[in-house]
Design a protein around this motif. Sequence first.
Motif, PDB file in Angstrom:
ATOM      1  N   TYR A 134     -14.549   5.263  -1.148  1.00  0.00           N
ATOM      2  CA  TYR A 134     -13.980   6.485  -1.708  1.00  0.00           C
ATOM      3  C   TYR A 134     -12.482   6.540  -1.446  1.00  0.00           C
ATOM      4  CZ  TYR A 134     -12.915  11.421  -2.317  1.00  0.00           C
ATOM      5  OH  TYR A 134     -12.350  12.604  -2.715  1.00  0.00           O
ATOM      6  N   ASP A 135     -11.726   6.857  -2.488  1.00  0.00           N
ATOM      7  CA  ASP A 135     -10.294   7.120  -2.346  1.00  0.00           C
ATOM      8  C   ASP A 135      -9.543   5.940  -1.740  1.00  0.00           C
ATOM      9  OD1 ASP A 135      -7.949   8.561  -2.572  1.00  0.00           O
ATOM     10  OD2 ASP A 135      -8.169   9.506  -0.620  1.00  0.00           O
ATOM     11  N   TYR A 136      -9.671   4.775  -2.349  1.00  0.00           N
ATOM     12  CA  TYR A 136      -8.892   3.626  -1.911  1.00  0.00           C
ATOM     13  C   TYR A 136      -7.936   3.196  -3.008  1.00  0.00           C
ATOM     14  CZ  TYR A 136     -12.220   0.691  -4.562  1.00  0.00           C
ATOM     15  OH  TYR A 136     -12.997   0.128  -5.542  1.00  0.00           O
ATOM     16  N   THR A 137      -6.855   2.533  -2.607  1.00  0.00           N
ATOM     17  CA  THR A 137      -5.838   2.034  -3.520  1.00  0.00           C
ATOM     18  C   THR A 137      -5.896   0.516  -3.556  1.00  0.00           C
ATOM     19  OG1 THR A 137      -4.408   3.878  -2.877  1.00  0.00           O
ATOM     20  CG2 THR A 137      -3.383   2.072  -4.096  1.00  0.00           C
ATOM     21  N   THR A 138      -5.893  -0.067  -4.737  1.00  0.00           N
ATOM     22  CA  THR A 138      -5.938  -1.518  -4.895  1.00  0.00           C
ATOM     23  C   THR A 138      -4.555  -2.060  -5.230  1.00  0.00           C
ATOM     24  OG1 THR A 138      -8.238  -1.498  -5.654  1.00  0.00           O
ATOM     25  CG2 THR A 138      -6.908  -3.412  -6.276  1.00  0.00           C
TER      26      THR A 138
ATOM     27  N   ILE B 253      -5.788 -12.561  -4.988  1.00  0.00           N
ATOM     28  CA  ILE B 253      -6.237 -11.775  -3.832  1.00  0.00           C
ATOM     29  C   ILE B 253      -5.853 -10.322  -4.063  1.00  0.00           C
ATOM     30  CG2 ILE B 253      -6.052 -11.408  -1.337  1.00  0.00           C
ATOM     31  CD1 ILE B 253      -5.094 -14.354  -1.141  1.00  0.00           C
ATOM     32  N   ARG B 254      -6.811  -9.438  -3.906  1.00  0.00           N
ATOM     33  CA  ARG B 254      -6.542  -7.994  -3.929  1.00  0.00           C
ATOM     34  C   ARG B 254      -6.754  -7.422  -2.534  1.00  0.00           C
ATOM     35  NH1 ARG B 254      -9.899  -6.219  -9.401  1.00  0.00           N
ATOM     36  NH2 ARG B 254      -8.276  -6.774 -10.912  1.00  0.00           N
ATOM     37  N   LEU B 255      -5.890  -6.508  -2.151  1.00  0.00           N
ATOM     38  CA  LEU B 255      -6.067  -5.726  -0.934  1.00  0.00           C
ATOM     39  C   LEU B 255      -6.442  -4.308  -1.317  1.00  0.00           C
ATOM     40  CD1 LEU B 255      -3.006  -6.871   1.218  1.00  0.00           C
ATOM     41  CD2 LEU B 255      -5.316  -7.837   1.168  1.00  0.00           C
ATOM     42  N   HIS B 256      -7.352  -3.700  -0.557  1.00  0.00           N
ATOM     43  CA  HIS B 256      -7.827  -2.348  -0.829  1.00  0.00           C
ATOM     44  C   HIS B 256      -7.435  -1.460   0.349  1.00  0.00           C
ATOM     45  CE1 HIS B 256      -9.902  -4.082  -4.228  1.00  0.00           C
ATOM     46  NE2 HIS B 256     -10.387  -4.997  -3.407  1.00  0.00           N
ATOM     47  N   CYS B 257      -6.602  -0.470   0.073  1.00  0.00           N
ATOM     48  CA  CYS B 257      -5.900   0.294   1.110  1.00  0.00           C
ATOM     49  C   CYS B 257      -6.505   1.683   1.268  1.00  0.00           C
ATOM     50  CB  CYS B 257      -4.424   0.438   0.748  1.00  0.00           C
ATOM     51  SG  CYS B 257      -3.628  -1.088   0.181  1.00  0.00           S
ATOM     52  N   ILE B 258      -6.725   2.096   2.521  1.00  0.00           N
ATOM     53  CA  ILE B 258      -7.236   3.426   2.812  1.00  0.00           C
ATOM     54  C   ILE B 258      -6.463   4.015   3.992  1.00  0.00           C
ATOM     55  CG2 ILE B 258      -9.553   2.901   1.949  1.00  0.00           C
ATOM     56  CD1 ILE B 258     -10.497   2.665   4.822  1.00  0.00           C
TER      57      ILE B 258
ATOM     58  N   CYS C  97       0.840  -1.196   0.000  1.00  0.00           N
ATOM     59  CA  CYS C  97       0.000   0.000   0.000  1.00  0.00           C
ATOM     60  C   CYS C  97       0.880   1.253   0.000  1.00  0.00           C
ATOM     61  CB  CYS C  97      -0.866   0.039   1.257  1.00  0.00           C
ATOM     62  SG  CYS C  97      -2.043  -1.307   1.449  1.00  0.00           S
ATOM     63  N   PRO C  98       0.371   2.370  -0.522  1.00  0.00           N
ATOM     64  CA  PRO C  98       1.100   3.636  -0.388  1.00  0.00           C
ATOM     65  C   PRO C  98       1.346   3.962   1.081  1.00  0.00           C
ATOM     66  CG  PRO C  98      -0.726   3.862  -1.932  1.00  0.00           C
ATOM     67  CD  PRO C  98      -0.903   2.539  -1.255  1.00  0.00           C
ATOM     68  N   ILE C  99       2.419   4.668   1.358  1.00  0.00           N
ATOM     69  CA  ILE C  99       2.737   5.056   2.728  1.00  0.00           C
ATOM     70  C   ILE C  99       1.563   5.832   3.332  1.00  0.00           C
ATOM     71  CG2 ILE C  99       4.230   6.536   4.139  1.00  0.00           C
ATOM     72  CD1 ILE C  99       6.531   5.726   2.318  1.00  0.00           C
ATOM     73  N   GLY C 100       1.179   5.449   4.549  1.00  0.00           N
ATOM     74  CA  GLY C 100       0.055   6.086   5.229  1.00  0.00           C
ATOM     75  C   GLY C 100      -1.259   5.366   5.048  1.00  0.00           C
ATOM     76  N   ARG C 101      -1.293   4.379   4.123  1.00  0.00           N
ATOM     77  CA  ARG C 101      -2.510   3.609   3.905  1.00  0.00           C
ATOM     78  C   ARG C 101      -2.296   2.155   4.322  1.00  0.00           C
ATOM     79  NH1 ARG C 101      -5.895   5.684  -1.326  1.00  0.00           N
ATOM     80  NH2 ARG C 101      -5.577   7.920  -0.993  1.00  0.00           N
ATOM     81  N   TYR C 102      -3.413   1.512   4.718  1.00  0.00           N
ATOM     82  CA  TYR C 102      -3.384   0.126   5.174  1.00  0.00           C
ATOM     83  C   TYR C 102      -4.592  -0.594   4.581  1.00  0.00           C
ATOM     84  CZ  TYR C 102      -0.300   2.361   8.520  1.00  0.00           C
ATOM     85  OH  TYR C 102       0.706   3.103   9.090  1.00  0.00           O
ATOM     86  N   ALA C 103      -4.485  -1.918   4.488  1.00  0.00           N
ATOM     87  CA  ALA C 103      -5.565  -2.699   3.888  1.00  0.00           C
ATOM     88  C   ALA C 103      -6.750  -2.785   4.845  1.00  0.00           C
ATOM     89  CB  ALA C 103      -5.065  -4.095   3.536  1.00  0.00           C
ATOM     90  N   ALA C 104      -7.891  -2.271   4.399  1.00  0.00           N
ATOM     91  CA  ALA C 104      -9.121  -2.349   5.182  1.00  0.00           C
ATOM     92  C   ALA C 104     -10.169  -3.216   4.493  1.00  0.00           C
ATOM     93  CB  ALA C 104      -9.696  -0.961   5.423  1.00  0.00           C
ATOM     94  N   GLY C 105      -9.866  -3.697   3.284  1.00  0.00           N
ATOM     95  CA  GLY C 105     -10.796  -4.546   2.551  1.00  0.00           C
ATOM     96  C   GLY C 105     -10.043  -5.463   1.605  1.00  0.00           C
ATOM     97  N   PHE C 106     -10.762  -6.445   1.075  1.00  0.00           N
ATOM     98  CA  PHE C 106     -10.144  -7.383   0.142  1.00  0.00           C
ATOM     99  C   PHE C 106     -11.188  -7.931  -0.819  1.00  0.00           C
ATOM    100  CE2 PHE C 106     -11.926 -10.212   3.263  1.00  0.00           C
ATOM    101  CZ  PHE C 106     -12.210 -11.398   2.598  1.00  0.00           C
ATOM    102  N   SER C 107     -10.728  -8.422  -1.955  1.00  0.00           N
ATOM    103  CA  SER C 107     -11.570  -9.150  -2.897  1.00  0.00           C
ATOM    104  C   SER C 107     -10.765 -10.305  -3.473  1.00  0.00           C
ATOM    105  CB  SER C 107     -12.105  -8.236  -3.999  1.00  0.00           C
ATOM    106  OG  SER C 107     -11.062  -7.501  -4.604  1.00  0.00           O
TER     107      SER C 107
END
Length: 207
Positions: free
Chosen positions: A99-103, A84-89, A56-66
Amino acid sequence: MHHFFSMMFSLLAIIGHVSGQPAKGGSERNIDRPYRSELTVSNGMYWGSWGYKSMCPIGRYAAGFSLKVESPVGRDDDTALNGIRLHCIDRSTGSSDSYDYTTIESDVGSWGVWTDIKWCYSGYLTAFQLKVESSQGNGDDTAANNIKFTCTGGYYLQGDGTNWGKWGNWSPTCMGKGICGIKTRIEAPQGKGDDTTLNDVRMFCCD
């Protein structure tokens, strides 16, 4: 052996994702981000090779997955869990789940479709458990079938994977704020051989 055209379609979809959709919200994954701990489980299978580490980008952490899952195919060759994908916020900025998450993702298998995202109600993903089918000998091997995650606060989320195999032990819990990266072990397409795709996964935790 899987259908040739199905494999080609899936490969093109993967290429499209890598080239056109690495992130949502404008942030790019950070491969070199430092991490505090690495989470592993003992029941992963051994076919294939480890892919790249994706963070994840610095400052973001995985809060979801698909998950990328191939549904049972009857008498054909089943592969079950393919990716597996992690979705980081960054919850400190007030980011919501949609809104505004990184995969981010590591290597991914060729078959299946992506499931809907499952989100932690609060906090981040902190540990995981893998459902794996052991070697079937002359039968059809699928290796990893599904995954569960623990969220901050202790509740867990279960993926929409397939049902073969058994759940192994939970990984250790993160040292740090939460999971911030992923690395997968994928078996490449085997042609006329038995395909298993995703065999094992490692997670990384950051402060």
